[in-house]
Enzyme design. Structure first.
Site, PDB file in Angstrom:
ATOM      1  CG  ASP A  26      81.706  18.931  25.140  1.00 43.44           C
ATOM      2  OD1 ASP A  26      82.795  18.442  25.490  1.00 43.44           O
ATOM      3  OD2 ASP A  26      80.691  18.921  25.849  1.00 43.44           O
ATOM      4  NE  ARG A 146      76.965  18.778  32.249  1.00 43.52           N
ATOM      5  CZ  ARG A 146      76.992  18.503  33.550  1.00 43.52           C
ATOM      6  NH1 ARG A 146      76.230  19.169  34.385  1.00 43.52           N
ATOM      7  NH2 ARG A 146      77.795  17.550  34.007  1.00 43.52           N
TER       8      ARG A 146
END
Length: 454
Positions: A26, A146
């Site tokens: 990511d 998260r």
């Protein structure tokens, strides 16, 4: 069948962000700071899986040339010892703050908390002594909690965080802070009944013009709910009422229709909103790992809102500076094909096309086929277990523009100025064969192919 390494062209992409070595996933903490663009990302330079995840870091003055910096975050504290997971960045009082998820494995599962790090120069970071700043998930939220995305509005800082309900439904919750250290839970920002996955990762919230946009990456998607893969990224447009604390939004729409696109994050550059994404999904093959690195980020894309409220993604204008040579300039007619050495390329097709089929093959076999018809666009790609298909609805009467960027092992297709986008990895052997078949001759059509170089 997977091609042998000796047969493959494994040149490393040149105008995409790639790891020097090891694993990448990511994009994190995208921010412009004192005239420099910062891209952080999930990184494990010592492994080809996400075994010991921290934050890698690259900087640029032009969004094209990227300089490697020292790692920004390493998993070295009790609250993040098993991973410094995805997060975001914000500038306050000329300092850069990173808000990220700390991951800790336990015998009974894992714990995820939200933590803060700060820098005076954008390169060296110190973790806050008071971490975690958000210790526990809210009620009816599991420990799948998260990927905070933070922004400032009217003197307050807001953070959306991805989550999962106890009933296994995806949702996004949000918090408010005045100082980035103390956070107040504000409630559910958006959620679902379980038909859009069981967990919403990597939420992003951005204002584009007068439209607010929530971007999410659902996981656990099911075919019976109309999804072709377990992971994808999508968005909801709407309006955030900060006084009432409510985000009113339209229905979920898919953001990219290719095979390899996940966990996008948006960088605020004044009026420009620039998106990067992980050029993979969690089960993408990453054949380049045989060369000691795995995965990369998409090229940067500018986000805009169309007249009908759709989110558009277009390649940033700076990419035109990479054009070095015109390899082909023609009117393709109803049928066209050519063979070009595999290299960084841009293909630009303009005109008025009601139907179209675009194909890519290498010396051994067809690799990718994109077919545009009246009601849908179908992407077919050769994978190890045969042809796989992705389909999206097509609402335009005419295809006016198709722009394709290729970088040795990448294909990114932008149709009608980013209304329909497809991102996929391919691994050609030898040169590339391109073919276009249209429903009829188009005397106004034009095809230009450029070689690209940094």
């Amino acid at each position: 069948m997977q091609k042998k390494k000796a047969e493959m062209t494994m040149n490393k992409p040149i105008y995409h962000i790639t790891p020097e070595k090891g694993w990448m996933n990511d994009p994190n903490g995208l921010v412009e700071y004192n005239g420099v663009y910062h891209v952080f990302y999930q990184a494990d330079p010592e492994h080809l899986i996400n075994e010991n995840i921290g934050w890698g870091h690259k900087i640029s003055s032009d969004l094209l040339h990227w300089e490697e910096c020292q790692p920004a975050l390493l998993p070295d504290q009790s609250y993040d010892r098993d991973g410094c997971f995805t997060g975001s960045a914000v500038i306050k009082d000329d300092k850069m703050y990173l808000l990220y998820t700390g991951h800790v494995n336990q015998e009974s599962g894992y714990i995820e908390t939200q933590n803060l790090a700060v820098s005076k120069d954008g390169i060296h970071f110190e973790k806050y002594d008071g971490n975690p700043v958000i210790k526990n998930p809210p009620a009816d939220t599991t420990m799948r909690f998260r990927d905070p995305k933070i922004w400032e509005k009217n003197g307050n800082y807001y953070a959306v965080i991805g989550g999962e309900t106890e009933d296994k439904c995806g949702k996004v919750v949000y918090y408010r802070s005045r100082d980035l250290q103390e956070y107040t839970y504000c409630g559910v920002f958006a959620d679902s009944d379980g038909s859009i996955g069981n967990m919403w990762e990597c939420p992003n919230f951005v204002q584009i013009g007068n439209t607010d946009v929530l971007i999410i990456s659902p996981k656990g998607l099911e075919k019976e709910n109309g999804f072709s893969a377990s992971f994808e990224s999508g968005y909801m447009t709407g309006k955030m009422n900060y006084e009432e604390g409510m985000f009113s939004h339209a229905s979920y729409k898919k953001l990219d229709h290719g095979f390899d696109f996940y966990a996008p994050q948006v960088m605020e550059c004044g009026d420009r909103k620039i998106l990067f994404a992980w050029f993979a999904i969690p089960d993408s093959p990453g054949i380049e790992m045989e060369d000691g690195w795995r995965h990369l980020l998409t090229l940067p894309r500018e986000l805009k809102i169309s007249s009908d409220g759709s989110l558009l993604m277009t390649p940033i204008e700076e990419l035109k500076k990479l054009r070095t040579k015109v390899l082909e300039k023609t009117v393709p007619g109803a049928s066209w094909n050519c063979n070009i050495e595999n290299q960084p390329l841009e293909l630009l097709l303009t005109g008025r096309y009601e139907e179209l089929c675009f194909e890519i093959a290498d010396k051994n076999e067809p690799l990718l086929e994109l077919t545009l018809k009246k009601d849908n666009i179908v992407l077919k790609q050769k994978r190890e277990d045969g042809w796989q298909i992705r389909t999206c609805s097509y609402y335009d009467d005419i295809m006016r523009k198709m722009q394709i960027y290729m970088d040795y092992s990448t294909v990114e297709v932008f149709i009608n100025d980013g209304r329909y986008v497809f991102s996929s990895r391919i691994y050609p052997v030898g040169s590339l064969d391109f073919r276009i078949n249209a429903a009829a001759d188009n005397e106004d059509g034009s095809l230009e192919i450029y070689s690209l170089s940094l």
